[in-house]
Design a protein around this motif. Structure first.
Motif, PDB file in Angstrom:
ATOM      1  N   HIS A   9       0.815  -1.216   0.000  1.00  0.00           N
ATOM      2  CA  HIS A   9       0.000   0.000   0.000  1.00  0.00           C
ATOM      3  C   HIS A   9       0.845   1.260   0.000  1.00  0.00           C
ATOM      4  CE1 HIS A   9       0.448  -0.836   4.403  1.00  0.00           C
ATOM      5  NE2 HIS A   9       0.534   0.467   4.508  1.00  0.00           N
ATOM      6  N   GLU A  56      -4.097   3.781   1.229  1.00  0.00           N
ATOM      7  CA  GLU A  56      -4.671   3.964   2.556  1.00  0.00           C
ATOM      8  C   GLU A  56      -4.719   5.451   2.855  1.00  0.00           C
ATOM      9  OE1 GLU A  56      -2.906  -0.155   4.585  1.00  0.00           O
ATOM     10  OE2 GLU A  56      -2.490   1.775   5.519  1.00  0.00           O
ATOM     11  N   HIS A  80       3.649   7.243   3.669  1.00  0.00           N
ATOM     12  CA  HIS A  80       4.616   6.148   3.559  1.00  0.00           C
ATOM     13  C   HIS A  80       4.256   5.173   2.443  1.00  0.00           C
ATOM     14  CE1 HIS A  80       1.719   4.302   6.480  1.00  0.00           C
ATOM     15  NE2 HIS A  80       2.009   3.175   5.848  1.00  0.00           N
ATOM     16  N   GLU A 130       7.453   1.226   5.051  1.00  0.00           N
ATOM     17  CA  GLU A 130       6.929   0.194   5.948  1.00  0.00           C
ATOM     18  C   GLU A 130       7.171  -1.171   5.306  1.00  0.00           C
ATOM     19  OE1 GLU A 130       2.665   0.415   6.434  1.00  0.00           O
ATOM     20  OE2 GLU A 130       2.718  -0.782   8.278  1.00  0.00           O
TER      21      GLU A 130
HETATM   22 CO    CO Z   1       0.962   1.384   6.306  1.00  0.00          CO
END
Ligand code: CO
Length: 136
Positions: A9, A56, A80, A130
């Motif tokens: 994501h 997201e 991120h 991430e």
């Molecule tokens: Co995330």
């Protein structure tokens, strides 16, 4: 040797989740899969499917969280990038050994048995990264 499998994501921090979700749904035509409060990170998240990867949209739910501070300091925008990896422990070990600055040297347990950790943007040419490993 641990490896990256895919982009899981991209997270975008927003001030107004309703307004942002409406834009991504109505203007870009993306499907909102779910909206969920993530207590651990103090955010409300809208998950939008993009061909199996996700966007997201993050809205901070408390004024003092990391995401809230980021929003106050830098305004809305890209927060991120998340890669799915096949072995997060081995990946973190490899990065640590390579002198990469890790925000989480050990993976954190997330919901549904997922494990995640963040790499500091100082080591990644400006992007918070991430890493994610799914169970099983
Ligand atoms: Co995330």
């Amino acid at each position: 040797m641990p490896s990256i499998k895919r982009i899981d994501h991209l997270a975008i921090v927003v001030e107004d989740l309703d307004a942002a979700s409406t834009f991504y749904r109505d203007q870009l035509g993306l499907h909102i899969e779910k909206v969920q409060h993530v207590e651990q990170e103090a955010v409300t998240v809208a998950f939008l499917d993009v061909g199996g990867s996700h966007i997201e949209l993050l809205q901070p739910s408390t004024p003092d969280s990391g995401v809230a501070k980021y929003l106050a300091k830098r305004g809305g925008g890209m927060h991120h990038l998340c890669f799915e990896v096949d072995d997060i422990d081995a990946m973190l070990e490899k990065l640590y050994a390579g002198g990469v600055r890790l925000i989480n040297p050990e993976a954190i347990e997330g919901d549904g048995g997922r494990r995640y950790a963040f790499i500091h943007p100082e080591s990644t040419f400006g992007v918070l990264i991430e890493l994610y490993q799914y169970p099983g």
